[in-house]
Design an enzyme around this catalytic site. Structure first.
Site, PDB file in Angstrom:
ATOM      1  N   PHE A 149      82.567  78.364  37.513  1.00  0.00           N
ATOM      2  CA  PHE A 149      81.772  78.831  38.538  1.00  0.00           C
ATOM      3  C   PHE A 149      82.200  77.403  40.013  1.00  0.00           C
ATOM      4  O   PHE A 149      82.335  76.952  39.578  1.00  0.00           O
ATOM      5  CB  PHE A 149      80.239  79.013  38.832  1.00  0.00           C
ATOM      6  CG  PHE A 149      79.513  78.944  39.741  1.00  0.00           C
ATOM      7  CD1 PHE A 149      79.339  80.674  39.594  1.00  0.00           C
ATOM      8  CD2 PHE A 149      78.964  77.655  40.647  1.00  0.00           C
ATOM      9  CE1 PHE A 149      78.506  81.188  41.243  1.00  0.00           C
ATOM     10  CE2 PHE A 149      78.343  78.460  41.358  1.00  0.00           C
ATOM     11  CZ  PHE A 149      78.044  79.808  41.772  1.00  0.00           C
ATOM     12  N   ASP A 236      86.371  69.948  40.403  1.00  0.00           N
ATOM     13  CA  ASP A 236      85.411  71.071  40.657  1.00  0.00           C
ATOM     14  C   ASP A 236      84.616  69.509  40.652  1.00  0.00           C
ATOM     15  O   ASP A 236      83.961  69.931  39.545  1.00  0.00           O
ATOM     16  CB  ASP A 236      85.242  72.597  40.728  1.00  0.00           C
ATOM     17  CG  ASP A 236      84.464  72.748  41.707  1.00  0.00           C
ATOM     18  OD1 ASP A 236      83.272  72.083  41.486  1.00  0.00           O
ATOM     19  OD2 ASP A 236      83.923  73.872  41.591  1.00  0.00           O
ATOM     20  N   LYS A 265      77.590  69.109  47.310  1.00  0.00           N
ATOM     21  CA  LYS A 265      76.164  68.733  47.248  1.00  0.00           C
ATOM     22  C   LYS A 265      75.527  67.521  47.217  1.00  0.00           C
ATOM     23  O   LYS A 265      75.001  66.635  48.125  1.00  0.00           O
ATOM     24  CB  LYS A 265      75.858  69.509  45.323  1.00  0.00           C
ATOM     25  CG  LYS A 265      76.339  70.814  45.203  1.00  0.00           C
ATOM     26  CD  LYS A 265      75.723  70.913  43.534  1.00  0.00           C
ATOM     27  CE  LYS A 265      75.981  72.527  43.564  1.00  0.00           C
ATOM     28  NZ  LYS A 265      75.125  73.715  44.603  1.00  0.00           N
TER      29      LYS A 265
END
Length: 416
Positions: A149, A236, A265
């Site tokens: 993801f 990532d 984030k």
């Protein structure tokens, strides 16, 4: 089995109905309407208090509304918010110096969202492949992992195998080779299958897949293979970075320094959209003026906020807290699992954890359990059907962890 049907107040129902009427239906939230957050807690519109065990998908590692981070945002927002990159501003250079030294890279390319940062890393990797490695134009391949993801842009879903995210959104972007996650042999086979491999994009822990932690040594071996075959190792760390797993970066558990690092984030503590792509000069210098950018990327507010957010991680020892309390949480969850067969597996690292519920992925049981959690004052969300992610803000205390374990067991016992 008992199912949870928590009655909603008319106030909550009104907010939910407004979203349903005027907003696109691209999310399926738990029916809880939040209006306030502080530290590890959030409150709904009726004043009910909850432990937050999702942390906005690890964006609020520093806790909700951390005063230092909010203070930096307010101060800068009252001074200068946006210049675009058509002009210099007095905040960006200081942030770039701070963040590159913080993570050990020569340069940073600032963006806003995680998906934007992933797209940036893919473009950077391809440009390096053509201009430095010498791969023929438009023939570069990037290796990715199944069940990844990385976001939901058209390019990113091109290499997803989540059909819900892909169906009716084609045609898709070429140039990706999918291999199983946590499979070194598959990675080496892909790397040597062609001379056109530009890089390997990987999550150090697959969060959305259900907090799938690879075998010890996987990341270090993967980095070594990338070096051997002259391909870029792209980490990532949008969800796993910024102290979440008990180290500043999850790759640090294996002493790996990525060629390209993707952050988002918690780099802003959840108060403002900030993302970043970091690399050394040999890679980053392939990007020239006009070839990539963002009006909001590197804006003064983002720069001030990110410095404050990263200082909080350092000054409050959040990596160490996540490492220690992660063991406490997993130990407690395994003890619950020994008493309750609803939990078939506990996995995680630091304070990024998940429990696998003893049901089919198409079952509603994990959702119903999360509804019961909310009834008892804890918010979590299922992922991939039968897995519940448990990831509180890193400012949580050991006492609070034990209180939350009590809530989790009480809720699970209601379904026995």
């Amino acid at each position: 089995m008992e199912q949870s049907h928590q009655a909603l107040s008319s106030k909550s129902e009104a907010f939910i109905e407004k979203e349903n009427k005027y907003g696109a239906h691209n999310y399926h939230p738990l029916p809880v309407v939040l209006e306030k957050g502080e530290g590890v807690y959030v409150w709904d519109v009726d004043g009910k208090k909850y432990y937050d065990f999702l942390s906005a998908y690890s964006a609020v590692n520093q806790g909700h509304c951390h005063p230092k981070i909010v203070g930096a945002m307010v101060k800068q927002a009252q001074t200068l918010t946006l210049t675009s990159r058509a002009f210099y501003n007095d905040q960006l250079g200081s942030y770039e110096e701070f963040v590159t030294e913080y993570f050990g890279f020569d340069k940073v390319l600032p963006m806003n969202t995680g998906a934007e940062a992933v797209e940036t890393a893919l473009k950077l990797c391809r440009k390096w492949a053509y201009e430095v490695k010498g791969i023929p134009e438009n023939q570069a391949q990037i290796i990715v992992c199944e069940n990844n993801f990385h976001g939901r842009t058209t390019t990113i879903i091109s290499f997803s195998n989540d059909e819900n995210a892909r169906k009716s959104f084609g045609p898709f972007t070429a140039g990706f080779i999918k291999i199983p996650y946590d499979d070194i042999e598959a990675l080496e086979n892909a790397l040597k299958s062609t001379n056109n491999i530009a890089g390997f994009l990987v999550e150090p822990i697959q969060g959305e897949a259900g907090v799938y932690v690879p075998a010890d040594g996987y990341l270090a071996k993967a980095k070594a293979l990338c070096e051997h075959y002259n391909a870029l190792f792209i980490a990532d760390e949008v969800q796993t970075g910024i102290a979440r797993t008990g180290k500043l970066l999850a790759v640090h558990h294996e002493n790996v320094q990525p060629d390209i690092l993707i952050l988002g984030k918690a780099i802003s503590g959840g108060v403002y959209p900030v993302s970043a792509v970091l690399a050394n000069n040999a890679i980053m210098n392939v990007i020239k003026p006009g070839q990539h950018g963002s009006t909001f990327g590197g804006n003064p507010v983002a720069a001030a906020v990110a410095i404050a957010a990263l200082e909080v991680v350092r000054d409050e020892n959040l990596s160490q807290n996540a490492a220690y309390l992660g063991v406490v949480l997993r130990t407690g969850l395994n003890e619950i699992a020994s008493r309750n067969p609803l939990i078939t597996l506990v996995r995680g690292k630091g304070l990024l954890n998940a429990i696998v519920i003893n049901c089919d992925e198409n079952s509603d049981l994990a959702w119903d359990i999360c509804m019961k959690f909310s009834e008892y004052g804890l918010l979590a969300k299922p992922t991939h059907g039968n897995k519940i992610r448990l990831a509180p803000p890193l400012v949580i205390t050991e006492t609070q962890i034990h209180e939350c374990l009590g809530i989790i067991e009480r809720a699970l016992n209601d379904f026995r």
